[in-house]
Design a protein around this motif. Structure first.
Motif, short mmCIF file in Angstrom:
data_model
loop_
_atom_site.label_atom_id
_atom_site.label_comp_id
_atom_site.label_asym_id
_atom_site.label_seq_id
_atom_site.Cartn_x
_atom_site.Cartn_y
_atom_site.Cartn_z
N UNK A 197 0.87 -1.18 0.00
CA UNK A 197 0.00 0.00 0.00
C UNK A 197 0.91 1.23 0.00
N UNK A 198 1.05 1.85 -1.16
CA UNK A 198 1.97 2.98 -1.29
C UNK A 198 1.20 4.28 -1.09
N UNK A 199 1.59 5.03 -0.08
CA UNK A 199 0.92 6.31 0.21
C UNK A 199 1.62 7.39 -0.59
N UNK A 200 0.91 7.95 -1.55
CA UNK A 200 1.51 8.98 -2.41
C UNK A 200 0.71 10.27 -2.28
N UNK A 201 1.41 11.33 -1.93
CA UNK A 201 0.72 12.57 -1.56
C UNK A 201 0.38 13.43 -2.77
N UNK A 202 1.00 13.11 -3.90
CA UNK A 202 0.75 13.97 -5.06
C UNK A 202 0.05 13.18 -6.14
N UNK A 203 -0.52 13.87 -7.08
CA UNK A 203 -1.09 13.18 -8.24
C UNK A 203 -2.49 12.67 -7.99
N UNK A 204 -2.87 11.75 -8.82
CA UNK A 204 -4.27 11.35 -8.85
C UNK A 204 -4.50 9.98 -8.22
N UNK A 205 -3.77 9.66 -7.17
CA UNK A 205 -3.99 8.36 -6.53
C UNK A 205 -5.39 8.30 -5.96
N UNK A 206 -6.06 7.15 -6.07
CA UNK A 206 -7.43 7.03 -5.60
C UNK A 206 -7.52 7.01 -4.07
N UNK A 207 -8.68 7.33 -3.51
CA UNK A 207 -8.85 7.35 -2.06
C UNK A 207 -8.61 5.98 -1.44
N UNK A 208 -7.99 5.97 -0.30
CA UNK A 208 -7.54 4.73 0.31
C UNK A 208 -8.69 3.77 0.64
N UNK A 209 -9.80 4.29 1.18
CA UNK A 209 -10.87 3.38 1.61
C UNK A 209 -11.49 2.67 0.41
N UNK A 210 -11.65 3.43 -0.67
CA UNK A 210 -12.21 2.85 -1.89
C UNK A 210 -11.33 1.69 -2.38
N UNK A 211 -10.03 1.90 -2.34
CA UNK A 211 -9.10 0.86 -2.80
C UNK A 211 -9.11 -0.35 -1.88
N UNK A 212 -9.03 -0.09 -0.57
CA UNK A 212 -8.91 -1.22 0.36
C UNK A 212 -10.20 -2.06 0.40
N UNK A 213 -11.31 -1.43 0.12
CA UNK A 213 -12.58 -2.18 0.11
C UNK A 213 -12.56 -3.26 -0.98
N UNK A 214 -11.70 -3.09 -1.98
CA UNK A 214 -11.64 -4.06 -3.09
C UNK A 214 -10.56 -5.11 -2.90
N UNK A 215 -9.71 -4.92 -1.90
CA UNK A 215 -8.55 -5.80 -1.74
C UNK A 215 -8.85 -6.97 -0.81
#
Ligand code: SAH
Length: 249
Positions: free
Chosen positions: A166-184
């Protein structure tokens, strides 16, 4: 006995009924001079392998002491297989980070050198002492492993294929964390946070291309690296880790 009164100590010795476990100088000093305990007092010992044992103090001398395990309090149990990959921070923040990551149940802490890491000499002994104290306090049965620092590129080049990152990236268009983790899916995970100066663009590009990476945003604010690490670990534990169970037995 109420939890608040239990003194838990990590021991690097084997634990089992009927043996005498040596206590080192620091433990002996703490039990004798800080807690003012003496022979016959009950403490709890754990060693990362034999669970946790109630133990009776046999003696506390100036040059060390001994305790005798009398009854197993808890059976051995592994922590979740959860790593934290982070760039070294200044002393107060890294001490805090190691303590909090231990409380949050990480099994391994992997310091990495990134392009913008301001490398101060990393005192691994001090970090391990913090981890040990936090493990004693938080009722863990194991200590997290603290690895030697290595370059981020080398770590990622040799990354185990079965572990997600789980790479936390502060810039750019990375998707919201909860949305991503709900799929993992649960499994072997690691969290990655950058240094106070952030990741370099080349690092972000490289991270984004790796098949095991799940790049996410932790919201609209720029977090300090320690806050980002604690947030990422909490979210991993809540969505995919052992926070899905209660405190349990
Ligand atoms: N100096 C950088 C910020 C670095 S913050 C800048 O000003 O842009 C340190 C690290 O915390 C980052 O590398 C990232 O891993 C993590 N982080 C901080 N805020 C974040 C956010 N909103 N979303 C995802 N990661 C974040």
């Amino acid at each position: 006995m109420a939890y608040a009164t239990v003194t838990r100590l990590y021991s690097d010795q084997p634990l089992g009924g009927g043996i005498s476990v040596p206590l080192d100088d620091a433990q002996t000093h703490y039990l004798r001079n800080v807690l003012r305990l003496g022979a016959g007092a009950r403490i709890a010992l754990f060693n990362g392998a034999d669970g946790e044992w109630w133990a009776e103090i046999e003696n506390l001398r100036k040059n060390g002491g001994a305790a005798r395990p009398v009854e197993q309090r808890r059976k051995p149990r592994a922590e979740p297989d959860l790593w934290l990959v982070f760039a070294p921070l200044k002393r107060a923040r890294i001490d805090y980070l190691v303590e909090k990551a231990t409380e949050l149940g990480v099994s391994a802490l992997l310091p990495v050198i990134t392009e913008r890491t301001i490398v101060e000499r990393l005192n691994l002994d001090r970090l391990r002492a913090h981890a040990r104290e936090a493990a004693e306090q938080t009722e863990r049965l194991t200590l997290p492993e603290i690895r030697d620092p290595m370059p981020l590129g080398a770590l990622l080049a040799d990354w185990p294929a079965d572990r997600r990152l789980l790479a936390c990236v502060e810039s750019g268009a990375a998707p919201p964390v909860a949305e991503q983790l709900a799929r993992e899916q649960p499994g072997k995970w690691a969290a990655l946070v950058g240094p106070e100066g952030g990741f370099a663009d080349s690092e972000l590009d490289a991270i984004g291309k790796l098949p095991f990476v799940c790049a996410v945003s932790l919201g609209p604010r720029v977090l300090r690296a320690d806050t980002a690490a604690i947030s990422a670990l909490s979210l991993l534990q809540a969505f995919l880790g052992d926070w899905r169970a209660g405190r349990g037995a």
